[in-house]
Design a protein around this motif. Structure first.
Motif, PDB file in Angstrom:
ATOM      1  N   LYS A   1      -4.256  -2.296   1.843  1.00 11.83           N
ATOM      2  CA  LYS A   1      -4.788  -2.538   0.503  1.00 11.83           C
ATOM      3  C   LYS A   1      -3.736  -2.905  -0.523  1.00 11.83           C
ATOM      4  O   LYS A   1      -4.080  -3.281  -1.643  1.00 11.83           O
ATOM      5  CB  LYS A   1      -5.534  -1.283   0.010  1.00 11.83           C
ATOM      6  N   GLY A   2      -2.483  -2.769  -0.168  1.00 10.35           N
ATOM      7  CA  GLY A   2      -1.425  -2.993  -1.146  1.00 10.35           C
ATOM      8  C   GLY A   2      -1.075  -1.703  -1.865  1.00 10.35           C
ATOM      9  O   GLY A   2      -1.883  -0.781  -1.951  1.00 10.35           O
TER      10      GLY A   2
ATOM     11  N   ASP B   1      -0.419  -1.023  -5.163  1.00 11.73           N
ATOM     12  CA  ASP B   1      -1.101  -0.732  -6.425  1.00 11.73           C
ATOM     13  C   ASP B   1      -2.564  -0.366  -6.220  1.00 11.73           C
ATOM     14  O   ASP B   1      -3.120   0.417  -6.978  1.00 11.73           O
ATOM     15  CB  ASP B   1      -0.992  -1.929  -7.367  1.00 11.73           C
ATOM     16  N   ALA B   2      -3.182  -0.935  -5.217  1.00  9.54           N
ATOM     17  CA  ALA B   2      -4.597  -0.671  -4.980  1.00  9.54           C
ATOM     18  C   ALA B   2      -4.815   0.621  -4.189  1.00  9.54           C
ATOM     19  O   ALA B   2      -5.946   1.054  -4.022  1.00  9.54           O
ATOM     20  CB  ALA B   2      -5.240  -1.846  -4.251  1.00  9.54           C
TER      21      ALA B   2
ATOM     22  N   LEU C   1       8.164  -5.723   3.712  1.00  6.17           N
ATOM     23  CA  LEU C   1       8.249  -7.160   3.472  1.00  6.17           C
ATOM     24  C   LEU C   1       7.380  -7.605   2.309  1.00  6.17           C
ATOM     25  O   LEU C   1       7.739  -8.494   1.555  1.00  6.17           O
ATOM     26  CB  LEU C   1       7.818  -7.919   4.731  1.00  6.17           C
ATOM     27  N   TYR C   2       6.219  -6.972   2.155  1.00  2.85           N
ATOM     28  CA  TYR C   2       5.242  -7.529   1.226  1.00  2.85           C
ATOM     29  C   TYR C   2       5.020  -6.709  -0.034  1.00  2.85           C
ATOM     30  O   TYR C   2       4.260  -7.128  -0.909  1.00  2.85           O
ATOM     31  CB  TYR C   2       3.908  -7.747   1.955  1.00  2.85           C
ATOM     32  N   GLU C   3       5.630  -5.544  -0.143  1.00  3.22           N
ATOM     33  CA  GLU C   3       5.390  -4.718  -1.320  1.00  3.22           C
ATOM     34  C   GLU C   3       6.659  -4.374  -2.087  1.00  3.22           C
ATOM     35  O   GLU C   3       6.621  -3.535  -2.987  1.00  3.22           O
ATOM     36  CB  GLU C   3       4.676  -3.419  -0.914  1.00  3.22           C
TER      37      GLU C   3
ATOM     38  N   ARG D   1       8.141  -5.791  -4.304  1.00  2.13           N
ATOM     39  CA  ARG D   1       8.029  -6.080  -5.735  1.00  2.13           C
ATOM     40  C   ARG D   1       7.632  -4.838  -6.526  1.00  2.13           C
ATOM     41  O   ARG D   1       7.987  -4.689  -7.701  1.00  2.13           O
ATOM     42  CB  ARG D   1       6.979  -7.175  -5.931  1.00  2.13           C
TER      43      ARG D   1
ATOM     44  N   GLY E   1      11.353 -16.481   7.975  1.00  2.00           N
ATOM     45  CA  GLY E   1      10.099 -16.697   7.251  1.00  2.00           C
ATOM     46  C   GLY E   1       8.946 -16.959   8.197  1.00  2.00           C
ATOM     47  O   GLY E   1       7.864 -16.375   8.060  1.00  2.00           O
ATOM     48  N   ALA E   2       9.175 -17.820   9.169  1.00  2.00           N
ATOM     49  CA  ALA E   2       8.128 -18.109  10.148  1.00  2.00           C
ATOM     50  C   ALA E   2       7.717 -16.831  10.876  1.00  2.00           C
ATOM     51  O   ALA E   2       6.526 -16.582  11.095  1.00  2.00           O
ATOM     52  CB  ALA E   2       8.606 -19.164  11.136  1.00  2.00           C
TER      53      ALA E   2
ATOM     54  N   ASN F   1       8.146 -13.623   9.798  1.00  2.00           N
ATOM     55  CA  ASN F   1       7.546 -12.643   8.895  1.00  2.00           C
ATOM     56  C   ASN F   1       6.114 -13.015   8.507  1.00  2.00           C
ATOM     57  O   ASN F   1       5.287 -12.143   8.253  1.00  2.00           O
ATOM     58  CB  ASN F   1       8.400 -12.506   7.635  1.00  2.00           C
ATOM     59  N   TRP F   2       5.846 -14.294   8.445  1.00  2.00           N
ATOM     60  CA  TRP F   2       4.512 -14.727   8.040  1.00  2.00           C
ATOM     61  C   TRP F   2       3.450 -14.411   9.095  1.00  2.00           C
ATOM     62  O   TRP F   2       2.254 -14.376   8.815  1.00  2.00           O
ATOM     63  CB  TRP F   2       4.516 -16.234   7.733  1.00  2.00           C
ATOM     64  N   THR F   3       3.882 -14.174  10.322  1.00  2.00           N
ATOM     65  CA  THR F   3       2.901 -13.865  11.372  1.00  2.00           C
ATOM     66  C   THR F   3       2.077 -12.628  11.025  1.00  2.00           C
ATOM     67  O   THR F   3       0.959 -12.469  11.517  1.00  2.00           O
ATOM     68  CB  THR F   3       3.593 -13.623  12.727  1.00  2.00           C
TER      69      THR F   3
ATOM     70  N   TRP G   1      -1.437 -13.512   9.988  1.00  2.00           N
ATOM     71  CA  TRP G   1      -2.454 -14.123  10.831  1.00  2.00           C
ATOM     72  C   TRP G   1      -2.508 -13.609  12.259  1.00  2.00           C
ATOM     73  O   TRP G   1      -3.518 -13.754  12.925  1.00  2.00           O
ATOM     74  CB  TRP G   1      -2.265 -15.657  10.861  1.00  2.00           C
TER      75      TRP G   1
END
Lengths: 219, 219
Positions: B48-49, B51-52, B136-138, B140, B187-188, B190-192, B195
């Motif tokens: 959910k991230g 903040d959520a 990787l994604y949080e 920030r 990047g390639a 980490n983006w997996t 998906w």
DNA sequence: CCTACCGATCGGTAGG
DNA sequence: CCTACCGATCGGTAGG
């Protein structure tokens, strides 16, 4: 704090003629105020994330009072969706003008891919590019309904890469399976949002060159 | 209806003398309760991230009351940082056991890269892998102080790729500039997270093969 | 680790 | 588009 002090001076003799504007539509087209909200929302959503951005932040950035964004958008979610839709719309438009420009079909598959990559970088990292990054990194915050609606546009965008990749695969310049290659390539491109700084390091041109020489064999 | 359900077995004579535990430390090591909080926080942050996700969500997932996470972590931020640090720690450990395994230095540079890629995918997409994606994604959402602290570990992890990439560049199997190649390749990979679904489509093995054949020339 | 809270904030709205 | 709010929620804490 209870409800005790009601200022008695706010009584206007002239009410609004026909009640309040319709609220059944998601947005109203009142020109540049709506656009200003969208642009500032995109910038804030990108920098701080959707959940960490308050509608008050956006209102203040656009020079409005805290309740005013809801005159233009019926909810914070609607604002997010509008930002993302605008991002996909511009990405698709950019990609179409690239592939439909005169002479495009005469180019080698490698040069065609180079144009697609450059267009992708431009819409992702170029000036005023906050909409697409928001779409890439905040779609989790979107209600399922609208996420599916966006997925249609995304699928269309991604499918535009397949002819070029198929051609490169056939000629041996791309050896990985096309489906996985597309996902890995777009991943490498999309991740640049995390680290690319146009003000230092490589230029967009050098970045495009590096990507091309990384992905293609040309031997 | 409150002071009657205290299980007598948790009452240890040497446990806590009196009053509340010190609050000056970020966390207390009380064994598996803390670990349970970490694991559930990682899972929720990923899905959910940050903040959520509310601290109440995390408490409920771990079977606690809403205030109890703050017995183990002094703030929600501290929980996030602990998740990320655990992610980086496991990623580094995994990478080190790979590069220090007997025979590693005898492998070709291409085979060495394959092992690094496979290890990266494993820690990113394998079972129980919620910690690294959160990192990787949080990041920030992390206060600057702690973000810098994490950046040290990240820099160390990324530097482990350079010898292999330099070697491949020297032999012509990697043509892009090494610095940009590393960023694009990671990047390639980490983006997996966005998906890849281990329950359908390609396997981790096929994914690794596709990445290798996409990046390397081997001609 | 639980109970019982609090202060602050936030999305959203009534009415003009 | 502004004023003046409200109900709900959230991170966090006192005290045991």
């Amino acid at each position: 704090m209870k409800s005790d002090v009601v200022p008695p001076e706010v009584e206007s003799p002239v009410k609004r003629p026909r009640g309040r504007p319709r609220k059944t539509v998601d947005e109203r087209d009142d020109g540049n105020r709506r656009q200003a909200l969208l642009a500032h929302a995109a910038q804030l959503f990108r920098r701080k994330g959707f959940d960490a951005t308050t509608t008050r932040d956006i209102a203040a950035a656009a020079g409005m009072q805290s309740g005013s964004p809801f005159y233009h958008f019926k909810s914070k979610d609607a604002l997010l969706y509008a930002v993302m839709e605008e991002g996909m719309r511009s990405a698709l438009a950019r990609q179409l003008t690239t592939t439909q420009a005169p002479g495009y079909s005469d180019l080698s598959a490698a040069d065609q891919l180079r144009l697609l990559v450059a267009a992708h970088f431009s819409v992702l990292l170029g000036p005023g590019s906050d909409f697409v990054p928001v779409m890439l990194y905040e779609s989790r915050a979107l209600p399922v309904r609208q996420r599916k609606s966006l997925a249609l546009l995304i699928g269309k965008y991604e499918s535009l890469w397949l002819p070029v990749l198929n051609s490169l695969h056939a000629s041996g310049q791309l050896r990985a399976p096309v489906r996985l290659a597309r996902l890995l390539i777009l991943g490498a491109l999309n991740w640049t949002v995390q680290w690319f700084d146009p003000k230092k390091g490589a230029s967009l041109q050098e970045l495009t060159d590096a990507a091309m020489s990384l992905f293609l064999k040309e031997c």
